[in-house]
Design a protein around this motif. Structure first.
Motif, PDB file in Angstrom:
ATOM      1  N   GLU A   1      82.149  63.543  20.921  1.00 27.02           N
ATOM      2  CA  GLU A   1      83.529  63.060  20.990  1.00 27.02           C
ATOM      3  C   GLU A   1      84.373  63.676  19.876  1.00 27.02           C
ATOM      4  O   GLU A   1      85.528  64.065  20.095  1.00 27.02           O
ATOM      5  CB  GLU A   1      83.549  61.531  20.881  1.00 27.02           C
ATOM      6  N   ALA A   2      83.794  63.766  18.685  1.00 30.80           N
ATOM      7  CA  ALA A   2      84.519  64.346  17.554  1.00 30.80           C
ATOM      8  C   ALA A   2      84.823  65.820  17.800  1.00 30.80           C
ATOM      9  O   ALA A   2      85.919  66.302  17.490  1.00 30.80           O
ATOM     10  CB  ALA A   2      83.713  64.166  16.267  1.00 30.80           C
ATOM     11  N   LEU A   3      83.862  66.547  18.364  1.00 30.53           N
ATOM     12  CA  LEU A   3      84.089  67.960  18.673  1.00 30.53           C
ATOM     13  C   LEU A   3      85.171  68.114  19.744  1.00 30.53           C
ATOM     14  O   LEU A   3      85.996  69.033  19.671  1.00 30.53           O
ATOM     15  CB  LEU A   3      82.787  68.616  19.124  1.00 30.53           C
ATOM     16  N   ALA A   4      85.182  67.217  20.715  1.00 32.01           N
ATOM     17  CA  ALA A   4      86.231  67.270  21.733  1.00 32.01           C
ATOM     18  C   ALA A   4      87.597  67.025  21.105  1.00 32.01           C
ATOM     19  O   ALA A   4      88.590  67.653  21.478  1.00 32.01           O
ATOM     20  CB  ALA A   4      85.943  66.243  22.823  1.00 32.01           C
ATOM     21  N   GLU A   5      87.648  66.125  20.126  1.00 31.93           N
ATOM     22  CA  GLU A   5      88.921  65.825  19.464  1.00 31.93           C
ATOM     23  C   GLU A   5      89.502  67.040  18.750  1.00 31.93           C
ATOM     24  O   GLU A   5      90.726  67.183  18.644  1.00 31.93           O
ATOM     25  CB  GLU A   5      88.729  64.702  18.444  1.00 31.93           C
ATOM     26  N   VAL A   6      88.630  67.906  18.230  1.00 33.36           N
ATOM     27  CA  VAL A   6      89.115  69.084  17.502  1.00 33.36           C
ATOM     28  C   VAL A   6      89.162  70.319  18.398  1.00 33.36           C
ATOM     29  O   VAL A   6      89.326  71.444  17.922  1.00 33.36           O
ATOM     30  CB  VAL A   6      88.260  69.365  16.246  1.00 33.36           C
ATOM     31  N   GLY A   7      89.016  70.125  19.711  1.00 29.63           N
ATOM     32  CA  GLY A   7      89.159  71.222  20.658  1.00 29.63           C
ATOM     33  C   GLY A   7      87.937  72.093  20.822  1.00 29.63           C
ATOM     34  O   GLY A   7      88.056  73.242  21.254  1.00 29.63           O
ATOM     35  N   LEU A   8      86.739  71.565  20.506  1.00 34.20           N
ATOM     36  CA  LEU A   8      85.520  72.358  20.603  1.00 34.20           C
ATOM     37  C   LEU A   8      84.506  71.762  21.571  1.00 34.20           C
ATOM     38  O   LEU A   8      83.300  71.957  21.410  1.00 34.20           O
ATOM     39  CB  LEU A   8      84.883  72.526  19.216  1.00 34.20           C
ATOM     40  N   ALA A   9      84.990  71.063  22.567  1.00 29.07           N
ATOM     41  CA  ALA A   9      84.079  70.568  23.605  1.00 29.07           C
ATOM     42  C   ALA A   9      83.398  71.754  24.275  1.00 29.07           C
ATOM     43  O   ALA A   9      84.030  72.763  24.574  1.00 29.07           O
ATOM     44  CB  ALA A   9      84.855  69.751  24.639  1.00 29.07           C
ATOM     45  N   GLY A  10      82.104  71.648  24.484  1.00 30.08           N
ATOM     46  CA  GLY A  10      81.333  72.718  25.092  1.00 30.08           C
ATOM     47  C   GLY A  10      80.724  73.691  24.093  1.00 30.08           C
ATOM     48  O   GLY A  10      79.955  74.576  24.485  1.00 30.08           O
ATOM     49  N   ARG A  11      81.063  73.552  22.799  1.00 26.23           N
ATOM     50  CA  ARG A  11      80.513  74.448  21.791  1.00 26.23           C
ATOM     51  C   ARG A  11      79.420  73.772  20.976  1.00 26.23           C
ATOM     52  O   ARG A  11      79.036  74.267  19.908  1.00 26.23           O
ATOM     53  CB  ARG A  11      81.617  74.933  20.837  1.00 26.23           C
TER      54      ARG A  11
END
Length: 254
Positions: free
Chosen positions: A114-124
């Protein structure tokens, strides 16, 4: 040494510093009787010339100043996160592992995603740090800090190594994350415009003291071409002893 306490309640200040003195092995004073209060959810930027004590103050708040001696009282919340200019990712761990390192609980990985999605890195999540750009690495560092839902976020020139365009994008991201999570923030920066764009209040540190305090009463998003923005910039430059862009560039290169 100064008292470093945690566990402040929601009704008290997020940070309270009283009579803080710090010096290093040569006994040269860096902070001299500094007093500072930061309210819960307040975004404060700290400006100052090189050697003025900005990073020393931040490290004292983070409890990372064991190489310095001094006195004074420091009160901070229990949950404190730090973001540095260097993302400090572990190169042998994938992105998700870097975000959740030290985070306990059965839903740690879900919170990390969720945190990665918040910073625009979903899927990484399974990328290696070396596969990321500098800006993406700092996004991971932000995700790692915010996944712990800190009451206080300390940021030590987190965008200083990035190119100008990436810095502008990161300013927008940090402000959006701040408005969503509402930690108290202390941002150390050399960039006057960055301080004005991001902070509710800007402090200028000089010779170990807060010499100037300026509240930024500008509606967002803040436009550097706005005459009111320019007015705040001029006031802060004067407090720094700088008269214009050439002096800023010289100071940043020093």
């Amino acid at each position: 040494m100064a008292t470093h306490a945690g566990g402040l309640t929601a009704t008290t200040a997020a940070v309270r510093i009283s009579g803080l003195h710090r010096s290093f092995t040569d006994d040269r004073p860096v902070l001299s009787g500094l007093d500072l209060t930061i309210e819960p959810g307040e975004f404060v930027a700290l400006l100052g010339r090189s050697g003025s004590g900005k990073s020393t103050l931040l490290r004292a708040l983070a409890g990372l100043d064991q190489d310095a001696s001094g006195t004074g009282d420091i009160e901070v919340p229990e949950q404190v996160s730090v973001v540095f200019q260097d993302s400090r990712l572990l190169p042998w761990q994938r992105v998700l592992r870097n975000v959740v390192i030290g985070l306990n609980g059965p839903n740690a990985k879900a919170r990390g995603r969720e945190a990665l999605a918040e910073v625009g890195l979903a899927g990484r999540e399974r990328a290696w740090p070396r596969e990321l750009s500098g800006g993406e690495q700092q996004r991971v560092a932000l995700a790692r800090s915010l996944v712990r839902e800190p009451q206080l976020l300390l940021a030590d020139e987190p965008f200083g190594a990035l190119d100008a365009l990436t810095r502008i994008k990161m300013h927008g991201l940090l402000r959006a994350l701040y408005e969503r999570h509402k930690p108290a923030v202390l941002l150390v920066t050399h960039d006057v415009d960055e301080a004005i764009v991001l902070a509710d209040r800007v402090l200028v540190l000089d010779s170990g003291h807060v010499r100037t305090e300026r509240r930024v009463d500008l509606d967002g998003p803040r436009d550097p071409s706005d005459p009111r923005f320019a007015e705040v910039r001029t006031e802060l430059l004067a407090a720094l002893g700088l008269a214009g862009g050439a002096e800023i560039k010289k100071e940043e290169e020093a």
